[in-house]
Every structure is written in C-alpha cells, then in structure tokens.
Write a protein that holds these residues in place. Structure first.
Motif, PDB file in Angstrom:
ATOM      1  N   SER A  49     -84.581 118.017  -8.514  1.00  0.00           N
ATOM      2  CA  SER A  49     -85.407 117.282  -7.557  1.00  0.00           C
ATOM      3  C   SER A  49     -86.802 117.882  -7.495  1.00  0.00           C
ATOM      4  N   PHE A  50     -87.794 116.999  -7.384  1.00  0.00           N
ATOM      5  CA  PHE A  50     -89.203 117.394  -7.261  1.00  0.00           C
ATOM      6  C   PHE A  50     -89.690 116.915  -5.902  1.00  0.00           C
ATOM      7  N   VAL A  51     -90.277 117.827  -5.126  1.00  0.00           N
ATOM      8  CA  VAL A  51     -90.635 117.495  -3.751  1.00  0.00           C
ATOM      9  C   VAL A  51     -92.105 117.786  -3.490  1.00  0.00           C
ATOM     10  N   ASN A  52     -92.689 116.964  -2.626  1.00  0.00           N
ATOM     11  CA  ASN A  52     -94.012 117.247  -2.074  1.00  0.00           C
ATOM     12  C   ASN A  52     -94.124 116.548  -0.734  1.00  0.00           C
ATOM     13  N   TYR A  53     -95.045 117.021   0.105  1.00  0.00           N
ATOM     14  CA  TYR A  53     -95.210 116.421   1.420  1.00  0.00           C
ATOM     15  C   TYR A  53     -96.361 115.427   1.392  1.00  0.00           C
ATOM     16  N   SER A  54     -96.091 114.194   1.843  1.00  0.00           N
ATOM     17  CA  SER A  54     -97.099 113.148   1.869  1.00  0.00           C
ATOM     18  C   SER A  54     -97.714 113.057   3.263  1.00  0.00           C
ATOM     19  N   THR A  55     -99.018 113.305   3.356  1.00  0.00           N
ATOM     20  CA  THR A  55     -99.705 113.192   4.646  1.00  0.00           C
ATOM     21  C   THR A  55     -99.964 111.737   5.013  1.00  0.00           C
ATOM     22  N   THR A  56     -99.940 110.845   4.038  1.00  0.00           N
ATOM     23  CA  THR A  56    -100.144 109.426   4.338  1.00  0.00           C
ATOM     24  C   THR A  56     -98.869 108.797   4.898  1.00  0.00           C
ATOM     25  N   GLU A  57     -97.700 109.265   4.423  1.00  0.00           N
ATOM     26  CA  GLU A  57     -96.430 108.716   4.912  1.00  0.00           C
ATOM     27  C   GLU A  57     -95.710 109.658   5.868  1.00  0.00           C
ATOM     28  N   ASN A  58     -96.312 110.825   6.134  1.00  0.00           N
ATOM     29  CA  ASN A  58     -95.746 111.801   7.071  1.00  0.00           C
ATOM     30  C   ASN A  58     -94.284 112.114   6.762  1.00  0.00           C
ATOM     31  N   ALA A  59     -94.020 112.393   5.503  1.00  0.00           N
ATOM     32  CA  ALA A  59     -92.638 112.643   5.113  1.00  0.00           C
ATOM     33  C   ALA A  59     -92.576 113.464   3.835  1.00  0.00           C
ATOM     34  N   LEU A  60     -91.467 114.187   3.687  1.00  0.00           N
ATOM     35  CA  LEU A  60     -91.172 114.833   2.417  1.00  0.00           C
ATOM     36  C   LEU A  60     -90.780 113.757   1.421  1.00  0.00           C
ATOM     37  N   LYS A  61     -91.390 113.768   0.253  1.00  0.00           N
ATOM     38  CA  LYS A  61     -91.079 112.803  -0.796  1.00  0.00           C
ATOM     39  C   LYS A  61     -90.304 113.501  -1.911  1.00  0.00           C
ATOM     40  N   VAL A  62     -89.275 112.854  -2.384  1.00  0.00           N
ATOM     41  CA  VAL A  62     -88.377 113.437  -3.371  1.00  0.00           C
ATOM     42  C   VAL A  62     -88.227 112.482  -4.550  1.00  0.00           C
ATOM     43  N   ARG A  63     -88.305 113.041  -5.748  1.00  0.00           N
ATOM     44  CA  ARG A  63     -87.926 112.316  -6.956  1.00  0.00           C
ATOM     45  C   ARG A  63     -86.953 113.208  -7.726  1.00  0.00           C
ATOM     46  N   SER A  64     -85.912 112.603  -8.295  1.00  0.00           N
ATOM     47  CA  SER A  64     -84.858 113.379  -8.948  1.00  0.00           C
ATOM     48  C   SER A  64     -84.558 112.811 -10.323  1.00  0.00           C
ATOM     49  N   PHE A  65     -84.293 113.719 -11.279  1.00  0.00           N
ATOM     50  CA  PHE A  65     -84.042 113.316 -12.660  1.00  0.00           C
ATOM     51  C   PHE A  65     -82.870 114.107 -13.232  1.00  0.00           C
ATOM     52  N   THR A  66     -82.146 113.469 -14.146  1.00  0.00           N
ATOM     53  CA  THR A  66     -81.094 114.155 -14.890  1.00  0.00           C
ATOM     54  C   THR A  66     -81.676 114.662 -16.205  1.00  0.00           C
ATOM     55  N   PRO A  67     -80.964 115.571 -16.896  1.00  0.00           N
ATOM     56  CA  PRO A  67     -81.455 116.022 -18.207  1.00  0.00           C
ATOM     57  C   PRO A  67     -81.536 114.904 -19.232  1.00  0.00           C
ATOM     58  N   ALA A  68     -80.842 113.787 -18.966  1.00  0.00           N
ATOM     59  CA  ALA A  68     -80.871 112.646 -19.883  1.00  0.00           C
ATOM     60  C   ALA A  68     -82.013 111.679 -19.565  1.00  0.00           C
ATOM     61  N   GLU A  69     -82.978 112.141 -18.745  1.00  0.00           N
ATOM     62  CA  GLU A  69     -84.196 111.379 -18.430  1.00  0.00           C
ATOM     63  C   GLU A  69     -83.922 110.145 -17.576  1.00  0.00           C
ATOM     64  N   PHE A  70     -82.897 110.223 -16.726  1.00  0.00           N
ATOM     65  CA  PHE A  70     -82.565 109.129 -15.821  1.00  0.00           C
ATOM     66  C   PHE A  70     -83.022 109.513 -14.433  1.00  0.00           C
ATOM     67  N   GLU A  71     -83.777 108.636 -13.761  1.00  0.00           N
ATOM     68  CA  GLU A  71     -84.211 108.922 -12.390  1.00  0.00           C
ATOM     69  C   GLU A  71     -83.127 108.495 -11.417  1.00  0.00           C
ATOM     70  N   VAL A  72     -82.745 109.431 -10.529  1.00  0.00           N
ATOM     71  CA  VAL A  72     -81.659 109.223  -9.579  1.00  0.00           C
ATOM     72  C   VAL A  72     -82.232 108.865  -8.222  1.00  0.00           C
ATOM     73  N   VAL A  73     -81.649 107.848  -7.585  1.00  0.00           N
ATOM     74  CA  VAL A  73     -82.050 107.464  -6.236  1.00  0.00           C
ATOM     75  C   VAL A  73     -80.835 107.564  -5.319  1.00  0.00           C
ATOM     76  N   GLY A  74     -81.012 107.223  -4.051  1.00  0.00           N
ATOM     77  CA  GLY A  74     -79.907 107.257  -3.109  1.00  0.00           C
ATOM     78  C   GLY A  74     -79.785 108.600  -2.411  1.00  0.00           C
ATOM     79  N   ALA A  75     -78.931 108.628  -1.391  1.00  0.00           N
ATOM     80  CA  ALA A  75     -78.746 109.815  -0.557  1.00  0.00           C
ATOM     81  C   ALA A  75     -77.567 110.616  -1.067  1.00  0.00           C
ATOM     82  N   GLY A  76     -77.837 111.495  -2.035  1.00  0.00           N
ATOM     83  CA  GLY A  76     -76.811 112.333  -2.627  1.00  0.00           C
ATOM     84  C   GLY A  76     -77.178 113.794  -2.543  1.00  0.00           C
ATOM     85  N   HIS A  77     -76.541 114.622  -3.393  1.00  0.00           N
ATOM     86  CA  HIS A  77     -76.791 116.064  -3.316  1.00  0.00           C
ATOM     87  C   HIS A  77     -78.222 116.394  -3.700  1.00  0.00           C
TER      88      HIS A  77
END
Length: 294
Positions: A49-77
């Motif tokens: 998971s890659f995280v940064n804080y967005s001051t425009t959306e007032n929230a922690l933003k998360v993007r997640s990827f597998t080693p197979a280059e697939f972007e994962v969404v949803g509320a998981g681990h």
C-alpha cells in the motif's frame, strides 16, 4: 536520489510474525505507475500500500498493488494496515473531517470506527451490503481446488459469487480436515475466475474450527498474483453477508473468522453484519521500517 519511508506490518493480528504481511510506503505525491509496480514486486508481499495525506479531501489516500501489477481496491488488509500504521505513528489523518472518520482507497471513501485495545488501534472498515451474484457448478470448483464433489457438502449450501466492494467465490467445505487438504490448480482457478468474473476463491468451513470462531477459511487468487493469502478482508465481508443470508449468523452481533493457519500466519478477522453494511475489523503491529531509494 529521492527517498521514501516504508513500513512492514502484520495485519489482522495483535502479535508480530502472525497475520497478513503488508508493506506500506509513504509518498508525498502520486508516483508513476511503473514505480508502484516496481516497488510492489521488490517487497513481494501479496500487497503493498502507498499512502499520502490529501489536504483537498482531508483524508489519508491509499493505493495498493500486488507484485503481478494488479491494483487492489476495497476494505481489506491493505487498507486496515495502512490506517493502523497512521494511528501507531500518530499521524493526524482525521483532522478537519466532519462526522465519522474515513479514508480513501483509490477513489472510494471508506467509513471507519476506531477504538483501542491493549495499546493497539482497533479499526473497523465498513463494506457495502453483500449481494449474491451467481452460483457456480460445484463439480468444476471441486476439481479446481483439488477436492471431490462430496467434500463441498456443508449444510446444502451453494457455491456462490458474493460481492460487497469486491466479488469473491464462497466455497463451503465439509470440515476442517478437508479444508486443509485443498490443493488448488492455479490454471483452473484463473480460468474459472475469468469465465464467471470474480476475483478469489474463499474456502470456508463451519465444522471443526477453533472455539470462538464462526468459520475457518483459506483464500486463493492467482489471477492477481496471490497464491494463498493469510487474511482477506475483502472476502471476509462477503462471507459474513453470505452466512447472514443463510441464517447462520445474526445481524448486530460480533463474530470472528480464522484464516492463515495453512501458511503459518494465523489471522483473526472480526465481522459484524448490519442492515446498511458489513463491518470488517482488526488490528496491526509494525515489524519493520526503513528507506526506499527511488
């Protein structure tokens, strides 16, 4: 040379070297897609998971990827570990938010409930109500997971694709010994998931599991590069909704799912079904941290 801080956590556990391993990288801005992919491959965990804080959306933003280059969404681990990291590091990720706390995974805002137990943050993530999408032929599924058709006989429950944010296949297995014997054929798993348009296979049994757990599970998703996952929040939510629709669990009550024993990373996933959604909950511990050089 640009440097990024990274952390490795064990998720859906309160003990080091158990749960599901997750690498989390803090970035000031979005990275190039190729950088997300390269870093995820370098760690080699089921997800990074890659995280940064967005001051425009007032929230922690998360993007997640597998080693197979697939972007994962949803509320998981991948999301739970990122939120727990922020809380463990005292990052003020809920400042300027009105109402209940939330974070953003890719483009979706996920509501949270945050408490503390034993000095660790305990985070509940709200998924959408479960939808049963389709039924698969049990014989095809049994062959793909290395079992016999009779091994999938559990209370006459069907093999169904169930979705909250992510669609996974719920596969009832007759008992714990049979669950541990499952030996998936990755090629067949990929064929079935592509044909019926779902992601992973969530094998579960309600017979013979440890006391205190409503079910024990195993998860396989080779289509996105996950051979076996020690804890899968995006599948635990659909399973909770499925069991509630079957009358096996009740709304408004807390239950636990045990996952990961087959890969020696036991994980405890808390679930609660409510009328307007499903809460998937747990904690995390930090086991490593360091610096990445881009």
């Amino acid at each position: 040379m640009k440097k990024l801080n990274y952390y490795v956590l064990d998720v859906f556990t309160d003990q080091k070297y158990k749960g599901n391993q997750l690498s989390v990288v803090y970035t000031d801005d979005e990275l190039e897609l190729s950088q997300y992919h390269a870093i995820s491959r370098e760690f080699g965990y089921s997800e990074t998971s890659f995280v940064n804080y967005s001051t425009t959306e007032n929230a922690l933003k998360v993007r997640s990827f597998t080693p197979a280059e697939f972007e994962v969404v949803g509320a998981g681990h991948n999301l739970l570990g990122a939120v727990c990291l922020a809380l463990l590091k005292d990052w003020d990720i809920f400042k300027n938010q009105d109402g209940p706390p939330s974070v953003i995974i890719k483009d979706t805002r996920i509501p949270l409930l945050v408490t503390e137990h034993g000095g660790l943050p305990y985070v509940a993530m709200k998924q959408q109500p479960a939808r049963i999408i389709t039924e698969l032929p049990a014989g095809l599924v049994a062959k793909a997971i290395g079992l016999d058709l009779k091994d999938l006989e559990l209370n006459n429950w069907k093999v169904n694709v169930v979705e909250t944010e992510v669609a996974h296949l719920m596969v009832p297995v007759k008992d714990l010994n049979t669950l541990q014997r499952a030996a998936p054929d990755k090629a067949l798993l990929k064929q079935l998931s592509a044909k019926f348009q779902f992601e992973g296979f969530y094998l579960f049994t309600t017979n013979g599991q440890d006391a205190g757990y409503i079910a024990e599970t195993r998860f396989f998703n080779p289509g996105i590069g996950i051979d076996e996952d020690p804890a899968t929040g995006t599948a635990a939510g659909p399973l909770a909704g499925y069991l509630e629709k079957l009358g096996h669990i009740k709304q408004g009550q807390d239950y636990r799912i045990l996952q990961g024993t087959a890969v020696k990373h036991p994980s405890s996933i808390h679930i609660k079904v409510e009328e307007d959604g499903i809460w998937v909950s747990g904690s995390s511990v930090i086991v490593m941290e360091g610096i990445i050089y881009l």
